[in-house]
Design a protein around this motif. Structure first.
Motif, short mmCIF file in Angstrom:
data_model
loop_
_atom_site.label_atom_id
_atom_site.label_comp_id
_atom_site.label_asym_id
_atom_site.label_seq_id
_atom_site.Cartn_x
_atom_site.Cartn_y
_atom_site.Cartn_z
N LEU A 1 0.66 -1.09 0.06
CA LEU A 1 0.24 0.08 0.33
C LEU A 1 0.79 1.24 0.18
CD1 LEU A 1 -2.78 -1.22 2.30
CD2 LEU A 1 -3.19 -0.92 0.14
N GLY A 2 1.68 1.23 0.76
CA GLY A 2 2.72 2.06 0.86
C GLY A 2 3.28 2.68 -0.22
N ARG B 1 -0.77 5.91 -11.25
CA ARG B 1 -0.52 5.86 -12.88
C ARG B 1 0.12 4.25 -12.98
NH1 ARG B 1 3.17 6.39 -16.79
NH2 ARG B 1 2.46 5.83 -18.72
N VAL B 2 1.69 4.54 -12.58
CA VAL B 2 2.28 3.28 -12.53
C VAL B 2 1.91 2.06 -11.82
CG1 VAL B 2 4.97 2.20 -11.59
CG2 VAL B 2 3.83 4.91 -12.33
N SER B 3 0.62 2.36 -10.78
CA SER B 3 0.26 1.15 -9.71
C SER B 3 -0.65 0.41 -10.47
CB SER B 3 -0.27 1.91 -8.28
OG SER B 3 0.28 2.36 -7.45
N GLY B 4 -1.20 1.65 -11.62
CA GLY B 4 -2.71 0.65 -12.12
C GLY B 4 -2.12 0.16 -13.54
N ILE B 5 -0.96 0.54 -13.89
CA ILE B 5 -0.27 -0.17 -15.05
C ILE B 5 0.51 -1.63 -13.87
CG2 ILE B 5 2.02 -0.26 -16.28
CD1 ILE B 5 1.46 2.67 -16.89
N GLY C 1 -0.54 -7.58 -13.00
CA GLY C 1 -1.28 -8.97 -12.42
C GLY C 1 -2.16 -9.33 -13.17
N ILE C 2 -3.35 -8.63 -13.71
CA ILE C 2 -4.17 -9.55 -13.68
C ILE C 2 -4.29 -9.88 -14.93
CG2 ILE C 2 -6.72 -9.19 -14.39
CD1 ILE C 2 -6.68 -8.51 -12.26
#
Length: 120
Positions: free
Chosen positions: A32-33, A41-45, A50-51
């Motif tokens: 989470l951190g 944006r990068v977290s979504g990528i 992963g999906i």
């Protein structure tokens, strides 16, 4: 995140109707951190990767691996039909992800190197 035992740190479900897939979420304060630090944006990528890997590529590896007649496919020493989702991830998916991150780093460096050289 498992301080008060309110939930497990890694819930998982392996549906029988979707062989090779695994629904899993690692809920830790570190992830989470890092997600907050690197931005949405990068977290979504990374989340999309992963999906795609757990719900598309791993079932495809399981499906096509059954065609190998219980012969291990390199780099594994275990036939794919006998592998768990964790073993498929560690043997095939994780190296692909590491290669994708390295390729993106090289691409970014190559794209911005001429700009930095001319600016100096």
């Amino acid at each position: 995140m498992n301080t008060v035992q309110a939930w497990t740190s890694q819930p998982e479900a392996r549906p029988n109707w979707f062989q090779g897939a695994s629904f899993r979420m690692t809920i830790t304060s570190e992830y989470l951190g890092v997600g907050y630090i690197i931005g949405s944006r990068v977290s979504g990528i990374l989340f999309a990767g992963g999906i795609i890997s757990w719900l598309v590529i791993m079932p495809a590896i399981r499906f096509y691996g059954q065609l190998a007649n219980n012969v291990p496919i390199y780099p594994s020493t275990i036939p794919i039909p006998l592998m768990s989702p964790d073993q498929i991830w560690g043997t095939y998916i994780r190296p692909m992800g590491a290669g994708a991150v390295a390729a993106a780093g090289f691409d970014h460096s190559a794209a911005h190197s001429p700009h930095n050289i001319l600016r100096a």
